[in-house]
Design a protein around this motif. Structure first.
Motif, short mmCIF file in Angstrom:
data_model
loop_
_atom_site.label_atom_id
_atom_site.label_comp_id
_atom_site.label_asym_id
_atom_site.label_seq_id
_atom_site.Cartn_x
_atom_site.Cartn_y
_atom_site.Cartn_z
N MET A 191 0.82 -1.20 0.00
CA MET A 191 0.00 0.00 0.00
C MET A 191 0.87 1.26 0.00
SD MET A 191 -3.27 0.78 2.46
CE MET A 191 -3.84 -0.89 2.25
N GLU A 192 1.93 1.25 0.80
CA GLU A 192 2.84 2.40 0.84
C GLU A 192 3.50 2.63 -0.52
OE1 GLU A 192 5.30 1.26 4.13
OE2 GLU A 192 4.06 2.34 5.58
N ASN A 193 3.86 1.55 -1.21
CA ASN A 193 4.45 1.68 -2.54
C ASN A 193 3.45 2.26 -3.53
OD1 ASN A 193 6.97 0.70 -1.82
ND2 ASN A 193 6.45 -1.41 -2.31
N LYS A 194 2.21 1.80 -3.47
CA LYS A 194 1.17 2.33 -4.36
C LYS A 194 0.93 3.82 -4.08
CE LYS A 194 -1.40 -1.96 -5.06
NZ LYS A 194 -2.66 -2.68 -4.81
N ILE A 195 0.97 4.19 -2.81
CA ILE A 195 0.79 5.60 -2.43
C ILE A 195 1.90 6.46 -3.03
CG2 ILE A 195 0.93 7.20 -0.47
CD1 ILE A 195 -0.68 5.04 1.13
N GLU A 196 3.13 6.00 -2.94
CA GLU A 196 4.25 6.76 -3.50
C GLU A 196 4.13 6.89 -5.01
OE1 GLU A 196 6.51 8.68 -2.03
OE2 GLU A 196 5.38 8.15 -0.23
N GLU B 79 3.61 10.49 -7.11
CA GLU B 79 4.41 10.89 -8.27
C GLU B 79 3.53 11.17 -9.48
OE1 GLU B 79 7.80 8.46 -9.28
OE2 GLU B 79 8.17 8.04 -7.15
N GLN B 80 2.55 10.32 -9.70
CA GLN B 80 1.63 10.52 -10.83
C GLN B 80 0.87 11.83 -10.69
OE1 GLN B 80 -0.93 7.10 -11.04
NE2 GLN B 80 0.64 5.80 -11.94
N GLN C 21 -8.35 11.31 -5.74
CA GLN C 21 -9.32 10.50 -5.01
C GLN C 21 -8.79 9.10 -4.74
OE1 GLN C 21 -12.73 10.97 -7.58
NE2 GLN C 21 -13.58 12.59 -6.29
N GLU C 22 -8.09 8.54 -5.71
CA GLU C 22 -7.50 7.22 -5.51
C GLU C 22 -6.44 7.27 -4.40
OE1 GLU C 22 -5.41 3.69 -8.17
OE2 GLU C 22 -6.21 5.46 -9.17
N LEU C 23 -5.63 8.34 -4.42
CA LEU C 23 -4.61 8.53 -3.39
C LEU C 23 -5.26 8.69 -2.02
CD1 LEU C 23 -1.67 8.95 -2.57
CD2 LEU C 23 -1.89 11.34 -3.29
N ASP C 24 -6.31 9.50 -1.93
CA ASP C 24 -7.03 9.67 -0.67
C ASP C 24 -7.56 8.35 -0.13
OD1 ASP C 24 -6.62 12.40 -0.67
OD2 ASP C 24 -8.62 12.90 -1.39
N SER D 136 -7.12 4.00 3.82
CA SER D 136 -6.98 2.56 4.09
C SER D 136 -5.72 2.28 4.91
CB SER D 136 -6.91 1.77 2.78
OG SER D 136 -8.12 1.88 2.07
N LEU D 137 -4.64 2.96 4.59
CA LEU D 137 -3.40 2.79 5.33
C LEU D 137 -3.57 3.27 6.78
CD1 LEU D 137 -0.40 2.02 5.34
CD2 LEU D 137 0.11 4.37 4.64
N ARG D 138 -4.27 4.37 6.94
CA ARG D 138 -4.51 4.88 8.29
C ARG D 138 -5.30 3.87 9.11
NH1 ARG D 138 -8.80 8.46 10.50
NH2 ARG D 138 -9.78 7.60 8.68
N LYS D 139 -6.32 3.26 8.52
CA LYS D 139 -7.12 2.26 9.22
C LYS D 139 -6.28 1.03 9.54
CE LYS D 139 -11.47 3.63 7.15
NZ LYS D 139 -12.51 3.29 6.15
N LEU D 140 -5.40 0.66 8.63
CA LEU D 140 -4.54 -0.49 8.83
C LEU D 140 -3.57 -0.26 10.00
CD1 LEU D 140 -3.96 -3.24 7.44
CD2 LEU D 140 -2.17 -2.07 6.17
N ASN D 141 -3.15 0.98 10.19
CA ASN D 141 -2.19 1.32 11.24
C ASN D 141 -2.84 1.45 12.62
OD1 ASN D 141 0.15 1.31 9.73
ND2 ASN D 141 -0.15 3.41 9.05
#
Length: 50
Positions: free
Chosen positions: A7-12, A16-17, A36-39, A44-49
């Motif tokens: 997920m962190e890789n997709k966010i990065e 960049e995009q 919106q996709e980034l948000d 999701s990452l916040r919930k996972l953490n």
């Protein structure tokens, strides 16, 4: 690679995009779509953490 790292890789990649799209004056709809996709991934990452 675990879900969090993936997920962190997709966010990065999306960050960049979004930056490249902004720099090259992409259409508003394209910027909005990436944003919106980034948000969604960030939420999701916040919930996972939790």
């Amino acid at each position: 690679m675990d879900d969090k790292e993936e997920m962190e890789n997709k966010i990065e990649i999306l960050r960049e995009q979004l930056y490249v799209a902004y720099v090259y004056n992409a259409e508003y709809e394209e910027l909005l779509k990436i944003s919106q996709e980034l948000d969604s991934l960030l939420n999701s990452l916040r919930k996972l953490n939790k």
